[in-house]
Design a protein around this motif. Structure first.
Motif, PDB file in Angstrom:
ATOM      1  N   ALA A  28      67.526 -59.049 -81.130  1.00 18.83           N
ATOM      2  CA  ALA A  28      68.018 -60.296 -81.716  1.00 18.83           C
ATOM      3  C   ALA A  28      69.523 -60.464 -81.517  1.00 18.83           C
ATOM      4  O   ALA A  28      70.012 -61.584 -81.426  1.00 18.83           O
ATOM      5  N   GLY A  29      70.268 -59.387 -81.433  1.00 20.07           N
ATOM      6  CA  GLY A  29      71.712 -59.479 -81.273  1.00 20.07           C
ATOM      7  C   GLY A  29      72.176 -59.624 -79.841  1.00 20.07           C
ATOM      8  O   GLY A  29      73.340 -59.901 -79.586  1.00 20.07           O
ATOM      9  N   ILE A  30      71.282 -59.474 -78.876  1.00 20.62           N
ATOM     10  CA  ILE A  30      71.645 -59.561 -77.460  1.00 20.62           C
ATOM     11  C   ILE A  30      71.325 -60.977 -76.966  1.00 20.62           C
ATOM     12  O   ILE A  30      70.156 -61.381 -76.969  1.00 20.62           O
ATOM     13  N   PRO A  31      72.331 -61.749 -76.565  1.00 17.11           N
ATOM     14  CA  PRO A  31      72.099 -63.155 -76.211  1.00 17.11           C
ATOM     15  C   PRO A  31      71.073 -63.375 -75.097  1.00 17.11           C
ATOM     16  O   PRO A  31      70.299 -64.317 -75.144  1.00 17.11           O
ATOM     17  N   VAL A  32      71.046 -62.514 -74.089  1.00 17.60           N
ATOM     18  CA  VAL A  32      70.117 -62.693 -72.966  1.00 17.60           C
ATOM     19  C   VAL A  32      68.667 -62.468 -73.414  1.00 17.60           C
ATOM     20  O   VAL A  32      67.752 -63.121 -72.916  1.00 17.60           O
ATOM     21  N   LEU A  33      68.440 -61.564 -74.370  1.00 15.53           N
ATOM     22  CA  LEU A  33      67.086 -61.210 -74.792  1.00 15.53           C
ATOM     23  C   LEU A  33      66.621 -61.937 -76.053  1.00 15.53           C
ATOM     24  O   LEU A  33      65.543 -61.648 -76.556  1.00 15.53           O
ATOM     25  N   GLU A  34      67.422 -62.894 -76.552  1.00 10.36           N
ATOM     26  CA  GLU A  34      67.027 -63.606 -77.764  1.00 10.36           C
ATOM     27  C   GLU A  34      65.771 -64.443 -77.571  1.00 10.36           C
ATOM     28  O   GLU A  34      65.059 -64.726 -78.520  1.00 10.36           O
ATOM     29  N   VAL A  35      65.479 -64.844 -76.340  1.00  9.36           N
ATOM     30  CA  VAL A  35      64.281 -65.640 -76.084  1.00  9.36           C
ATOM     31  C   VAL A  35      63.011 -64.848 -76.412  1.00  9.36           C
ATOM     32  O   VAL A  35      61.997 -65.433 -76.782  1.00  9.36           O
ATOM     33  N   LEU A  36      63.064 -63.537 -76.315  1.00  7.21           N
ATOM     34  CA  LEU A  36      61.908 -62.703 -76.662  1.00  7.21           C
ATOM     35  C   LEU A  36      61.620 -62.713 -78.150  1.00  7.21           C
ATOM     36  O   LEU A  36      60.518 -62.384 -78.581  1.00  7.21           O
ATOM     37  N   ASN A  37      62.595 -63.098 -78.949  1.00 13.75           N
ATOM     38  CA  ASN A  37      62.439 -63.100 -80.402  1.00 13.75           C
ATOM     39  C   ASN A  37      61.999 -64.469 -80.929  1.00 13.75           C
ATOM     40  O   ASN A  37      61.981 -64.692 -82.123  1.00 13.75           O
ATOM     41  N   TYR A  38      61.635 -65.405 -80.028  1.00 16.58           N
ATOM     42  CA  TYR A  38      61.131 -66.699 -80.454  1.00 16.58           C
ATOM     43  C   TYR A  38      59.825 -66.479 -81.203  1.00 16.58           C
ATOM     44  O   TYR A  38      58.969 -65.719 -80.763  1.00 16.58           O
ATOM     45  N   SER A  39      59.675 -67.143 -82.348  1.00 17.97           N
ATOM     46  CA  SER A  39      58.492 -66.881 -83.167  1.00 17.97           C
ATOM     47  C   SER A  39      57.869 -68.166 -83.685  1.00 17.97           C
ATOM     48  O   SER A  39      58.509 -69.216 -83.727  1.00 17.97           O
ATOM     49  N   GLN A  40      56.616 -68.040 -84.079  1.00 20.09           N
ATOM     50  CA  GLN A  40      55.878 -69.112 -84.722  1.00 20.09           C
ATOM     51  C   GLN A  40      55.236 -68.529 -85.976  1.00 20.09           C
ATOM     52  O   GLN A  40      54.619 -67.472 -85.927  1.00 20.09           O
ATOM     53  N   THR A  41      55.406 -69.211 -87.106  1.00 21.20           N
ATOM     54  CA  THR A  41      54.850 -68.746 -88.374  1.00 21.20           C
ATOM     55  C   THR A  41      53.714 -69.665 -88.782  1.00 21.20           C
ATOM     56  O   THR A  41      53.841 -70.884 -88.713  1.00 21.20           O
ATOM     57  N   PHE A  42      52.582 -69.057 -89.179  1.00 22.22           N
ATOM     58  CA  PHE A  42      51.473 -69.847 -89.687  1.00 22.22           C
ATOM     59  C   PHE A  42      50.763 -69.079 -90.782  1.00 22.22           C
ATOM     60  O   PHE A  42      50.864 -67.870 -90.879  1.00 22.22           O
ATOM     61  N   GLY A  43      50.060 -69.787 -91.620  1.00 21.83           N
ATOM     62  CA  GLY A  43      49.346 -69.185 -92.741  1.00 21.83           C
ATOM     63  C   GLY A  43      49.473 -70.057 -93.976  1.00 21.83           C
ATOM     64  O   GLY A  43      49.741 -71.255 -93.895  1.00 21.83           O
ATOM     65  N   LEU A  44      49.278 -69.461 -95.138  1.00 24.13           N
ATOM     66  CA  LEU A  44      49.406 -70.169 -96.407  1.00 24.13           C
ATOM     67  C   LEU A  44      50.868 -70.173 -96.828  1.00 24.13           C
ATOM     68  O   LEU A  44      51.453 -69.126 -97.059  1.00 24.13           O
ATOM     69  N   THR A  45      51.464 -71.359 -96.943  1.00 19.76           N
ATOM     70  CA  THR A  45      52.872 -71.428 -97.322  1.00 19.76           C
ATOM     71  C   THR A  45      53.051 -71.284 -98.828  1.00 19.76           C
ATOM     72  O   THR A  45      54.058 -70.751 -99.279  1.00 19.76           O
ATOM     73  N   THR A  46      52.091 -71.761 -99.600  1.00 18.90           N
ATOM     74  CA  THR A  46      52.150 -71.572-101.051  1.00 18.90           C
ATOM     75  C   THR A  46      51.009 -70.659-101.463  1.00 18.90           C
ATOM     76  O   THR A  46      49.900 -70.743-100.925  1.00 18.90           O
ATOM     77  N   PRO A  47      51.253 -69.765-102.394  1.00 20.29           N
ATOM     78  CA  PRO A  47      50.204 -68.821-102.793  1.00 20.29           C
ATOM     79  C   PRO A  47      49.031 -69.521-103.488  1.00 20.29           C
ATOM     80  O   PRO A  47      49.194 -70.510-104.194  1.00 20.29           O
ATOM     81  N   VAL A  48      47.841 -68.977-103.257  1.00 19.43           N
ATOM     82  CA  VAL A  48      46.636 -69.431-103.940  1.00 19.43           C
ATOM     83  C   VAL A  48      46.438 -68.502-105.134  1.00 19.43           C
ATOM     84  O   VAL A  48      46.459 -67.281-104.987  1.00 19.43           O
ATOM     85  N   GLU A  49      46.267 -69.072-106.315  1.00 21.11           N
ATOM     86  CA  GLU A  49      46.151 -68.263-107.534  1.00 21.11           C
ATOM     87  C   GLU A  49      44.808 -68.530-108.212  1.00 21.11           C
ATOM     88  O   GLU A  49      44.430 -69.675-108.414  1.00 21.11           O
ATOM     89  N   VAL A  50      44.108 -67.447-108.549  1.00 22.36           N
ATOM     90  CA  VAL A  50      42.849 -67.529-109.280  1.00 22.36           C
ATOM     91  C   VAL A  50      43.069 -66.846-110.623  1.00 22.36           C
ATOM     92  O   VAL A  50      43.450 -65.677-110.675  1.00 22.36           O
ATOM     93  N   ASP A  51      42.816 -67.573-111.716  1.00 22.92           N
ATOM     94  CA  ASP A  51      43.050 -67.060-113.062  1.00 22.92           C
ATOM     95  C   ASP A  51      41.713 -66.915-113.789  1.00 22.92           C
ATOM     96  O   ASP A  51      41.015 -67.892-114.041  1.00 22.92           O
ATOM     97  N   PHE A  52      41.345 -65.668-114.091  1.00 20.57           N
ATOM     98  CA  PHE A  52      40.111 -65.384-114.818  1.00 20.57           C
ATOM     99  C   PHE A  52      40.343 -65.214-116.320  1.00 20.57           C
ATOM    100  O   PHE A  52      39.431 -64.885-117.048  1.00 20.57           O
ATOM    101  N   GLY A  53      41.555 -65.408-116.765  1.00 22.42           N
ATOM    102  CA  GLY A  53      41.888 -65.223-118.173  1.00 22.42           C
ATOM    103  C   GLY A  53      42.420 -63.825-118.443  1.00 22.42           C
ATOM    104  O   GLY A  53      43.458 -63.658-119.051  1.00 22.42           O
TER     105      GLY A  53
END
Length: 83
Positions: A28-53
């Protein structure tokens, strides 16, 4: 013919992905190799909560995939095929 296990494949894939992401943070600190650190994030952005009491279960799954992580994943699969 060798008997191959699914668990061995999963371990090799996760090892390759982990090592790839680790190398991505190093690059990540090397300017030439920063393209290898390109990322995509996916999944649940807000937590799902189940409350059984008496029990509350909170679930949040999020994946952050980088190019170098995918490269590590491919190398992990190739290493599994060599074993």
């Amino acid at each position: 013919m060798k008997q191959r296990s699914v668990l061995g494949l999963v371990i090799c894939m996760l090892s390759g992905l982990t090592i790839g992401n680790f190398l991505g943070t190093i690059f990540a600190g090397i300017p030439v190799l920063e393209v290898l650190n390109y990322s995509q994030t996916f999944g649940l952005t807000t937590p799902v909560e189940v409350d059984f009491g008496f029990l509350i279960i909170t679930l949040k799954i999020q994946f952050n995939i980088t190019l170098v992580g995918i490269l590590g994943l491919v190398i992990g699969v190739m290493a599994y095929r060599k074993i």
